[in-house]
Design a protein around this motif. Structure first.
Motif, PDB file in Angstrom:
ATOM      1  N   SER A  72       0.819  -1.209   0.000  1.00  0.00           N
ATOM      2  CA  SER A  72       0.000   0.000   0.000  1.00  0.00           C
ATOM      3  C   SER A  72       0.856   1.263   0.000  1.00  0.00           C
ATOM      4  CB  SER A  72      -0.924   0.001   1.224  1.00  0.00           C
ATOM      5  OG  SER A  72      -1.773  -1.133   1.216  1.00  0.00           O
ATOM      6  N   VAL A  73       1.902   1.264   0.843  1.00  0.00           N
ATOM      7  CA  VAL A  73       2.732   2.458   0.947  1.00  0.00           C
ATOM      8  C   VAL A  73       3.548   2.668  -0.324  1.00  0.00           C
ATOM      9  CG1 VAL A  73       4.644   3.493   2.226  1.00  0.00           C
ATOM     10  CG2 VAL A  73       2.804   2.339   3.451  1.00  0.00           C
ATOM     11  N   ALA A  74       3.985   1.575  -0.940  1.00  0.00           N
ATOM     12  CA  ALA A  74       4.812   1.703  -2.142  1.00  0.00           C
ATOM     13  C   ALA A  74       4.041   2.269  -3.314  1.00  0.00           C
ATOM     14  CB  ALA A  74       5.407   0.349  -2.509  1.00  0.00           C
ATOM     15  N   GLN A  75       2.719   2.259  -3.238  1.00  0.00           N
ATOM     16  CA  GLN A  75       1.907   2.800  -4.324  1.00  0.00           C
ATOM     17  C   GLN A  75       1.676   4.294  -4.200  1.00  0.00           C
ATOM     18  OE1 GLN A  75       0.914   1.086  -7.066  1.00  0.00           O
ATOM     19  NE2 GLN A  75       2.166  -0.567  -6.203  1.00  0.00           N
ATOM     20  N   GLU A  76       2.176   4.906  -3.147  1.00  0.00           N
ATOM     21  CA  GLU A  76       1.965   6.337  -2.948  1.00  0.00           C
ATOM     22  C   GLU A  76       3.260   7.012  -2.507  1.00  0.00           C
ATOM     23  OE1 GLU A  76      -2.739   6.719  -1.633  1.00  0.00           O
ATOM     24  OE2 GLU A  76      -1.152   7.087  -0.170  1.00  0.00           O
ATOM     25  N   VAL A  77       3.409   8.250  -2.887  1.00  0.00           N
ATOM     26  CA  VAL A  77       4.466   9.126  -2.376  1.00  0.00           C
ATOM     27  C   VAL A  77       3.795  10.398  -1.888  1.00  0.00           C
ATOM     28  CG1 VAL A  77       6.267   8.171  -3.866  1.00  0.00           C
ATOM     29  CG2 VAL A  77       4.898  10.125  -4.655  1.00  0.00           C
ATOM     30  N   THR A  78       4.526  11.177  -1.138  1.00  0.00           N
ATOM     31  CA  THR A  78       3.962  12.381  -0.525  1.00  0.00           C
ATOM     32  C   THR A  78       4.817  13.585  -0.872  1.00  0.00           C
ATOM     33  OG1 THR A  78       3.127  11.042   1.311  1.00  0.00           O
ATOM     34  CG2 THR A  78       3.214  13.422   1.634  1.00  0.00           C
ATOM     35  N   ILE A  79       4.144  14.669  -1.236  1.00  0.00           N
ATOM     36  CA  ILE A  79       4.808  15.962  -1.449  1.00  0.00           C
ATOM     37  C   ILE A  79       4.427  16.868  -0.286  1.00  0.00           C
ATOM     38  CG2 ILE A  79       5.024  17.990  -2.938  1.00  0.00           C
ATOM     39  CD1 ILE A  79       4.337  16.225  -5.300  1.00  0.00           C
ATOM     40  N   GLN A  80       5.434  17.444   0.329  1.00  0.00           N
ATOM     41  CA  GLN A  80       5.212  18.342   1.464  1.00  0.00           C
ATOM     42  C   GLN A  80       5.530  19.771   1.036  1.00  0.00           C
ATOM     43  OE1 GLN A  80       6.420  17.396   5.714  1.00  0.00           O
ATOM     44  NE2 GLN A  80       7.901  18.972   5.249  1.00  0.00           N
ATOM     45  N   VAL A  81       4.569  20.653   1.250  1.00  0.00           N
ATOM     46  CA  VAL A  81       4.718  22.068   0.909  1.00  0.00           C
ATOM     47  C   VAL A  81       4.712  22.866   2.205  1.00  0.00           C
ATOM     48  CG1 VAL A  81       3.754  24.026  -0.345  1.00  0.00           C
ATOM     49  CG2 VAL A  81       3.570  21.719  -1.309  1.00  0.00           C
ATOM     50  N   ARG A  82       5.806  23.540   2.503  1.00  0.00           N
ATOM     51  CA  ARG A  82       5.953  24.291   3.747  1.00  0.00           C
ATOM     52  C   ARG A  82       5.550  25.755   3.524  1.00  0.00           C
ATOM     53  NH1 ARG A  82      10.112  20.701   3.587  1.00  0.00           N
ATOM     54  NH2 ARG A  82      11.348  22.107   2.277  1.00  0.00           N
ATOM     55  N   PRO A  83       4.711  26.281   4.384  1.00  0.00           N
ATOM     56  CA  PRO A  83       4.355  27.709   4.265  1.00  0.00           C
ATOM     57  C   PRO A  83       5.574  28.583   4.561  1.00  0.00           C
ATOM     58  CG  PRO A  83       2.797  26.518   5.670  1.00  0.00           C
ATOM     59  CD  PRO A  83       3.973  25.620   5.468  1.00  0.00           C
ATOM     60  N   GLY A  84       5.606  29.709   3.914  1.00  0.00           N
ATOM     61  CA  GLY A  84       6.681  30.663   4.133  1.00  0.00           C
ATOM     62  C   GLY A  84       6.140  32.073   4.202  1.00  0.00           C
ATOM     63  N   PRO A  85       6.868  32.990   4.834  1.00  0.00           N
ATOM     64  CA  PRO A  85       6.399  34.385   4.925  1.00  0.00           C
ATOM     65  C   PRO A  85       6.317  35.015   3.539  1.00  0.00           C
ATOM     66  CG  PRO A  85       8.668  34.174   5.689  1.00  0.00           C
ATOM     67  CD  PRO A  85       8.172  32.803   5.485  1.00  0.00           C
ATOM     68  N   GLY A  86       5.186  35.636   3.280  1.00  0.00           N
ATOM     69  CA  GLY A  86       4.985  36.312   2.019  1.00  0.00           C
ATOM     70  C   GLY A  86       4.670  35.415   0.859  1.00  0.00           C
ATOM     71  N   ARG A  87       4.416  34.122   1.100  1.00  0.00           N
ATOM     72  CA  ARG A  87       4.106  33.196   0.019  1.00  0.00           C
ATOM     73  C   ARG A  87       2.638  32.800   0.080  1.00  0.00           C
ATOM     74  NH1 ARG A  87       8.531  31.195  -2.661  1.00  0.00           N
ATOM     75  NH2 ARG A  87       7.083  29.751  -3.670  1.00  0.00           N
ATOM     76  N   ASP A  88       2.089  32.529  -1.100  1.00  0.00           N
ATOM     77  CA  ASP A  88       0.720  32.032  -1.216  1.00  0.00           C
ATOM     78  C   ASP A  88       0.779  30.505  -1.160  1.00  0.00           C
ATOM     79  OD1 ASP A  88      -1.884  31.435  -1.703  1.00  0.00           O
ATOM     80  OD2 ASP A  88      -2.059  32.632  -3.538  1.00  0.00           O
ATOM     81  N   THR A  89       0.451  29.935  -0.013  1.00  0.00           N
ATOM     82  CA  THR A  89       0.585  28.488   0.169  1.00  0.00           C
ATOM     83  C   THR A  89      -0.343  27.722  -0.765  1.00  0.00           C
ATOM     84  OG1 THR A  89       1.142  28.877   2.503  1.00  0.00           O
ATOM     85  CG2 THR A  89       0.534  26.646   1.873  1.00  0.00           C
ATOM     86  N   ASP A  90      -1.579  28.228  -0.961  1.00  0.00           N
ATOM     87  CA  ASP A  90      -2.497  27.530  -1.855  1.00  0.00           C
ATOM     88  C   ASP A  90      -1.954  27.485  -3.282  1.00  0.00           C
ATOM     89  OD1 ASP A  90      -4.321  27.008   0.167  1.00  0.00           O
ATOM     90  OD2 ASP A  90      -5.367  28.921  -0.115  1.00  0.00           O
ATOM     91  N   ALA A  91      -1.323  28.577  -3.719  1.00  0.00           N
ATOM     92  CA  ALA A  91      -0.735  28.592  -5.062  1.00  0.00           C
ATOM     93  C   ALA A  91       0.446  27.634  -5.146  1.00  0.00           C
ATOM     94  CB  ALA A  91      -0.295  30.006  -5.422  1.00  0.00           C
ATOM     95  N   ASP A  92       1.247  27.573  -4.087  1.00  0.00           N
ATOM     96  CA  ASP A  92       2.366  26.629  -4.090  1.00  0.00           C
ATOM     97  C   ASP A  92       1.879  25.185  -4.138  1.00  0.00           C
ATOM     98  OD1 ASP A  92       4.122  28.738  -3.972  1.00  0.00           O
ATOM     99  OD2 ASP A  92       4.368  28.655  -1.784  1.00  0.00           O
ATOM    100  N   VAL A  93       0.808  24.913  -3.409  1.00  0.00           N
ATOM    101  CA  VAL A  93       0.253  23.553  -3.425  1.00  0.00           C
ATOM    102  C   VAL A  93      -0.271  23.208  -4.811  1.00  0.00           C
ATOM    103  CG1 VAL A  93      -1.594  22.099  -2.518  1.00  0.00           C
ATOM    104  CG2 VAL A  93      -0.263  23.521  -0.975  1.00  0.00           C
ATOM    105  N   ALA A  94      -0.981  24.139  -5.424  1.00  0.00           N
ATOM    106  CA  ALA A  94      -1.516  23.888  -6.766  1.00  0.00           C
ATOM    107  C   ALA A  94      -0.389  23.689  -7.783  1.00  0.00           C
ATOM    108  CB  ALA A  94      -2.415  25.043  -7.187  1.00  0.00           C
ATOM    109  N   LYS A  95       0.692  24.444  -7.656  1.00  0.00           N
ATOM    110  CA  LYS A  95       1.816  24.311  -8.580  1.00  0.00           C
ATOM    111  C   LYS A  95       2.516  22.961  -8.406  1.00  0.00           C
ATOM    112  CE  LYS A  95       5.850  26.851 -10.255  1.00  0.00           C
ATOM    113  NZ  LYS A  95       6.678  28.077 -10.081  1.00  0.00           N
TER     114      LYS A  95
END
Length: 319
Positions: A72-95
């Protein structure tokens, strides 16, 4: 001729079979099994077989569950997006999600919302906390397809597009630790099974020596009439094999009953509110055909060990 002389010349009548000791009767076996010592030895073999079979079944459950987790785990990977000052986190996640979706071999992507990401921390931080001011990372689960995606290329593109913000976790370290843990548990189970079989052999050794000591006169008579050591050893081997087969069958049957009852209880628990957590922790609690075959095989091995050890002990005693 006197009456006394007549009585002296009369042939002495043989004692009836009922007056003879059990080991000297014509139809009595050389090594009786229906004795208190034989029943005690069969009970010891049954208990040891039961413990060994439970260890083998538990090791099989762990190996099966670990294989399911790894699959089950081998079928998935995870991307982690860290919030930063002055950044649009939702836009970073979408990108980041768009970069992952454009990679060949990726079947689907699912970005977690801010609320869902915060909910993942509840098992450690508890519920009811206001995490709005904390820079909680946002996660994107990426499900792999039938092909083999180039995760190294995806990791480089994420680092170029979102430097210091997005990172890819392929769970390789977690899978390695899970594999090590499963192999360790299986190894410990095999070692315990081996120790139990050694204990069975020791119990049979002492029981065989006791039987030889109790039938010493019979063995000497057999030697006197021409019976060789192989004949005597076969008699002991046959009797102790029956004891081992009886004890191994009882122990294996009891282990199968316990494993079956555990599987039934697991199915009942999975139908309850905590079913998902129990299934995630213990898997399906099923040993499959390999587990059942290993339990039966342990019962057979216990019988064979009993027969072989008894024969070797008799040969060493006679030599």
């Amino acid at each position: 001729m006197s009456e006394g002389a007549t009585l002296e010349r009369a042939p002495r009548r043989a004692a009836p079979a009922a007056d003879l000791p059990p080991t000297l009767r014509r139809n009595a076996p050389l090594v009786p099994t229906d004795t208190s010592a034989g029943r005690a030895l069969a009970a010891v073999i049954a208990i040891l077989t039961f413990l060994a079979a439970l260890c083998a079944g538990g090791a099989e459950i762990v190996a099966t569950s670990a294989a399911q987790w790894q699959g089950s785990v081998a079928q998935e990977v995870t991307i982690q997006v860290r919030p930063g000052p002055g950044r649009d986190t939702d836009a970073d996640v979408a990108k980041a999600a768009a970069l992952a979706s454009a990679t060949p071999g990726i079947a689907a992507t699912r970005p977690f919302t801010k609320t869902e990401s915060e909910r993942l921390l509840e098992p450690w931080l508890g519920s009811g906390l206001d995490l709005g001011d904390l820079p909680v990372p946002r996660l994107i689960t990426v499900r792999l397809g039938s092909g083999t995606p180039d995760l190294g290329d995806l990791r480089r593109r994420l680092a170029d597009a979102l430097p210091g913000v997005a990172s890819l976790d392929d769970h390789a370290l977690w899978l390695s630790r899970l594999s090590t843990m499963a192999n360790t548990v299986v190894g410990v189970g095999v070692a315990i099974v081996g120790l139990v079989l050694v204990a069975t052999g020791l119990a049979v050794t002492f029981a065989t020596r006791g039987a030889m000591a109790g039938n010493r006169e019979v063995v000497e008579v057999l030697h006197f009439v021409g019976a060789d050591a192989d004949f005597i050893a076969r008699e002991f081997q046959r009797r102790f094999f029956r004891l081992g087969l009886r004890g191994g069958a009882i122990g294996a049957a009891a282990a199968l009953a316990v494993i079956g009852a555990g599987g039934a209880l697991a199915r009942v628990w999975r139908a309850g509110p905590a079913g998902d957590e129990i299934e995630a922790l213990f898997g399906g609690f099923a040993i499959g055909w390999r587990g059942y075959a290993s339990v039966v095989l342990i019962g057979v091995i216990a019988s064979v060990v009993t027969a072989v050890v008894s024969r070797l002990t008799v040969r060493r005693f006679l030599d």
